[in-house]
Design a protein around this motif. Structure first.
Motif, PDB file in Angstrom:
ATOM      1  N   LEU A   5       0.824  -1.202   0.000  1.00 55.38           N
ATOM      2  CA  LEU A   5       0.000   0.000   0.000  1.00 55.38           C
ATOM      3  C   LEU A   5       0.865   1.263   0.000  1.00 55.38           C
ATOM      4  O   LEU A   5       0.551   2.245  -0.689  1.00 55.38           O
ATOM      5  N   LEU A  23       0.918   4.140  -2.952  1.00 59.56           N
ATOM      6  CA  LEU A  23       0.686   5.550  -2.636  1.00 59.56           C
ATOM      7  C   LEU A  23       1.830   6.419  -3.149  1.00 59.56           C
ATOM      8  O   LEU A  23       1.613   7.525  -3.659  1.00 59.56           O
ATOM      9  N   SER A  63      -9.372  -1.661   2.090  1.00 58.25           N
ATOM     10  CA  SER A  63      -8.099  -1.062   1.688  1.00 58.25           C
ATOM     11  C   SER A  63      -8.032  -0.894   0.173  1.00 58.25           C
ATOM     12  O   SER A  63      -7.483   0.103  -0.319  1.00 58.25           O
ATOM     13  N   LEU A  68      -7.474   2.754  -1.487  1.00 53.63           N
ATOM     14  CA  LEU A  68      -6.318   2.988  -2.353  1.00 53.63           C
ATOM     15  C   LEU A  68      -6.760   3.453  -3.737  1.00 53.63           C
ATOM     16  O   LEU A  68      -6.170   4.394  -4.302  1.00 53.63           O
TER      17      LEU A  68
END
Length: 373
Positions: A32, A36, A94, A98
């Motif tokens: 993750l 990002l 998640s 995201l």
């Protein structure tokens, strides 16, 4: 939206293959954080242990909006083996957060900031507390969460603008009596008798029936290998639930009185300890209104459900307890999820993922505007 639908399924598919329990989400966090950074977020890791934060700044004055996705899977024991399974949908949460983050970064925001929080250990019910200790919401004005719901609560293409979790806490108690020989019970104080008195006292607790609230004994251990001995110790556990934080405070006080009073009624002593838990939901009306509009825009009027009350707990609600000025909202997303959350056989319709993405995008756009000036 076809690209977004493809992307969110891709992210979910990968996260689903690397389930990790609370505070052990190392692969999940690394992935993750990596994604990002690719989206040009300013990224910090190790938040609350294994959490991840991404920050996007418009450069213009405005509120800071935080999207929170939980990361951890659940521990299961199957075929005599311990394993982790995403049986509560945190991989879906998640994945949606995201995907929204990537879209927002690509489009730009008109004012304020967007903070993305991938939180560890929600299932342990104190992952949020660990991130709070690291100052994660000190600069946040609006906090948004989302969670898949079982089919009994919400079907595919349905959603609630307010998933109202109850307060949930666990107490433990040790009933301390006095050991003696089974032939001389008058010389001892039987801890099992004390525990039985506590059970009766707990079951005699009555709360205002207008607000759902329950307390029940969930563990009782006493006695040893010698069955001709009067045991001096009994260990107990209690599950407490209430839909209102004030009612929960009252319930805790009554439970402590019942435990101590029940034990003392036969001359024993009750030692009580609050193990942990989480508070009930407290949402801001302004955020609920925006959530309603978002659901109707994405799913239509038929997809909008009333607020859903659930006795389940969620550590998301520690955030507003820590910062009362925080405006929070929490979407309950229908996904035809069966047979239920926390079942190792849990499955859901992946078509729900793009619904969640679109609802969150709509809400962020209403709050700070998406798109370059």
């Amino acid at each position: 939206m076809n690209d977004l639908a493809k992307r969110v399924k891709e992210v979910w598919s990968f996260l689903h293959t690397i389930p990790e329990v609370g505070f052990e989400e190392f692969k999940t966090a690394a992935y993750l954080a990596q994604e990002l950074r690719k989206a040009n977020f300013d990224v910090k890791t190790g938040i609350g242990g294994t959490g991840v934060i991404g920050m996007l700044d418009s450069g213009h004055p405005g509120p800071t909006i935080c999207l929170r996705g939980d990361m951890d899977a659940l521990a299961h024991h199957i075929n005599n083996q311990d394993c982790a399974i995403h049986s509560c949908g945190h991989d879906a949460h998640s994945a949606m957060v995201l995907t929204v983050a990537e879209y927002i970064a690509a489009q730009g925001i008109k004012k304020g900031k967007v903070k993305i929080l991938f939180q560890p250990a929600e299932e342990k019910l104190f992952g949020a507390l660990r991130t709070i200790e690291d100052g994660v919401i000190d600069d946040v004005d609006v906090l948004l969460g989302i969670h898949l719901r079982p089919i009994q609560e919400a079907k595919l293409n349905q959603a609630t603008p307010a998933l109202c979790h109850g307060a949930s806490y666990v107490m433990e108690a040790e009933i301390q009596g006095k050991a003696s020989h089974g032939a001389r019970p008058h010389l001892g104080i039987n801890a099992i008798d004390g525990a039985a008195a506590v059970v009766n006292a707990i079951n005699a607790i009555h709360m205002n029936p207008v607000v759902p609230a329950t307390v029940k004994v969930t563990k009782l251990q006493a006695g040893g290998a010698a069955v001709n001995a009067i045991p001096d110790i009994a260990k107990m556990a209690f599950d407490l639930r209430a839909q209102d934080n004030q009612i929960m405070e009252e319930l805790q006080k009554k439970a402590i009185q019942a435990i101590e009073g029940g034990a003392s009624s036969i001359g024993a002593h009750g030692v009580v300890r609050l193990v942990g838990g989480c508070p009930a939901a407290v949402y801001h009306d302004d955020v609920i209104i925006i959530a309603r509009r978002a659901i109707v825009a994405v799913l239509g009027e038929d997809g909008l459900l009333d607020p859903i009350t659930t006795p389940g707990g969620e550590d998301f609600h520690f955030f507003v307890q820590h910062k009362p000025s925080l405006k929070t909202g929490y979407i309950g997303l229908g996904a035809d999820l069966t047979p239920g959350l926390h079942s190792p056989d849990m499955v859901f319709d992946q078509a729900a993922l793009i619904n969640g993405v679109q609802i969150l995008i709509y809400m962020v756009n209403e709050l700070i505007g998406i798109g370059k000036e």
